[in-house]
Design an enzyme around this catalytic site. Structure first.
Site, short mmCIF file in Angstrom:
data_model
loop_
_atom_site.label_atom_id
_atom_site.label_comp_id
_atom_site.label_asym_id
_atom_site.label_seq_id
_atom_site.Cartn_x
_atom_site.Cartn_y
_atom_site.Cartn_z
N VAL A 27 7.39 -52.86 45.18
CA VAL A 27 6.52 -51.97 45.96
C VAL A 27 5.26 -52.76 46.32
O VAL A 27 4.55 -53.23 45.45
CB VAL A 27 6.15 -50.71 45.16
CG1 VAL A 27 5.16 -49.86 45.94
CG2 VAL A 27 7.40 -49.89 44.85
N GLY A 62 5.98 -49.14 32.62
CA GLY A 62 6.07 -49.53 31.23
C GLY A 62 4.96 -48.92 30.39
O GLY A 62 4.27 -47.99 30.83
N ASP A 109 1.86 -47.55 17.75
CA ASP A 109 2.07 -48.49 18.86
C ASP A 109 1.23 -49.75 18.75
O ASP A 109 1.50 -50.72 19.45
CB ASP A 109 1.78 -47.79 20.19
CG ASP A 109 0.34 -47.30 20.30
OD1 ASP A 109 -0.24 -46.95 19.26
OD2 ASP A 109 -0.19 -47.28 21.42
N MET A 161 7.48 -48.57 20.36
CA MET A 161 6.33 -47.71 20.63
C MET A 161 6.81 -46.28 20.88
O MET A 161 6.86 -45.81 22.02
CB MET A 161 5.52 -48.25 21.80
CG MET A 161 4.76 -49.51 21.45
SD MET A 161 3.60 -50.05 22.73
CE MET A 161 4.71 -50.88 23.84
N LEU A 162 7.19 -45.60 19.80
CA LEU A 162 7.73 -44.25 19.88
C LEU A 162 6.98 -43.33 18.94
O LEU A 162 6.58 -43.72 17.84
CB LEU A 162 9.22 -44.25 19.52
CG LEU A 162 10.13 -45.10 20.42
CD1 LEU A 162 11.51 -45.23 19.81
CD2 LEU A 162 10.20 -44.48 21.81
N ALA A 163 6.80 -42.08 19.35
CA ALA A 163 6.02 -41.12 18.57
C ALA A 163 6.61 -40.88 17.19
O ALA A 163 5.88 -40.81 16.19
CB ALA A 163 5.90 -39.81 19.33
N HIS A 164 7.95 -40.75 17.09
CA HIS A 164 8.55 -40.46 15.80
C HIS A 164 8.45 -41.63 14.84
O HIS A 164 8.33 -41.44 13.63
CB HIS A 164 10.01 -40.00 15.95
CG HIS A 164 10.82 -40.77 16.94
ND1 HIS A 164 10.73 -40.56 18.30
CD2 HIS A 164 11.76 -41.74 16.77
CE1 HIS A 164 11.58 -41.37 18.92
NE2 HIS A 164 12.21 -42.09 18.01
N HIS A 213 34.26 -26.91 14.43
CA HIS A 213 34.97 -26.85 15.72
C HIS A 213 34.84 -25.45 16.32
O HIS A 213 35.04 -24.45 15.62
CB HIS A 213 36.45 -27.17 15.52
CG HIS A 213 37.27 -27.01 16.76
ND1 HIS A 213 37.32 -27.98 17.74
CD2 HIS A 213 38.05 -25.98 17.20
CE1 HIS A 213 38.11 -27.56 18.72
NE2 HIS A 213 38.57 -26.34 18.42
#
Length: 253
Positions: free
Chosen positions: A22, A57, A97, A103-106, A230
């Site tokens: 872009v 990102g 992070d 870099m994940l919240a959990h 099931h």
């Protein structure tokens, strides 16, 4: 997984411009104009849009943390910590992070809880990043934990795989949503579980069982022999594990 996911999104009407840069976004009287050019060089193209979402990102958030003033040691853009998440300043710990790992919240939440427990009780923290799940929150969702085939090939690990489509799953048929599959990767010699990948509208919920299995060192046969209710979507994971362990499943696609 990526190719299948892209195919699903294309059926929903999404357009992909791969290897495209872009070069600018301009306001017009009726909306926006996005100017693009092929990354390898070539003709320019303009696209009309109502809204432009810029997503390039993520980065660690260290704004106003005062790391320089405190003399905290860094590893590139990350804060350097030991196995207890302690920095070179003994009274300061770091999680989330701003340290190594996804870099994940959990992941950050678990690290915070582990460090709090360490400070309060002295119990050493432990978090295996290989067992931290990732989820793409689209429709359908994509979720995975452990290794990918590309990683295993790069590491020279011999593996086997099994795949089970939701088109052969009774609950998916009843729900009228048969999109996606489960793929299970296991060590070719020991059958130890190495990775699980899922495309489904509830993939983020289904990945939890795979995380548990991976954390406790299960084999694909272990999952294959566990009784699942099931009809449920989770039976697709069992089916994929059966394909990995035995080369066939009870409800083969």
């Amino acid at each position: 997984v990526a190719k299948n996911f892209m195919a699903v999104l294309k059926k929903q009407g999404l357009n992909f411009k791969m290897k495209t840069k872009v070069t600018g976004v301009e306001r017009t009287g009726s909306g926006l104009k996005v100017n693009t050019v092929a990354a390898a060089g070539g003709g320019e193209e303009s696209l009309d849009a109502d809204v432009v979402l810029v997503c390039v990102g993520r980065r660690e958030y260290r704004d106003n943390l005062g790391t320089d003033a405190l003399g905290i040691e860094m590893e590139g853009k990350k804060i350097k910590v030991d196995h207890n998440f302690r920095t070179n300043v003994p009274s300061i710990f770091a999680v989330g992070d701003i340290v190594a790992g996804p870099m994940l919240a959990h992941k950050a939440e678990d690290e915070g809880a582990l460090v709090s427990e360490f400070i309060a009780t002295g119990k050493p923290p432990h978090l295996d990043y290989n067992c931290v799940p990732s989820v793409v929150y689209t429709h359908p969702e994509v979720a995975w934990v452990g290794k990918t085939e590309e990683q295993l090939k790069a590491e020279g690990v011999e593996y086997k795989k099994g795949k089970f489509t939701f088109g052969a799953n009774s609950r998916a048929k009843a729900n009228g949503d048969e999109t996606g599959f489960v793929k299970v990767l296991a060590c070719k010699k020991t059958d130890k579980l190495l990775g699980v990948h899922i495309i489904n509208n509830l993939a983020g919920e289904l990945i939890g069982e795979a995380c548990m299995a991976l954390e406790y060192g299960a084999n694909s046969e272990d999952i294959a022999r566990v009784c699942h209710a099931h009809p449920t979507l989770s039976e697709a994971l069992k089916g994929a594990a059966q394909m990995t362990a035995f080369g066939k499943a009870i409800n083969s696609p």
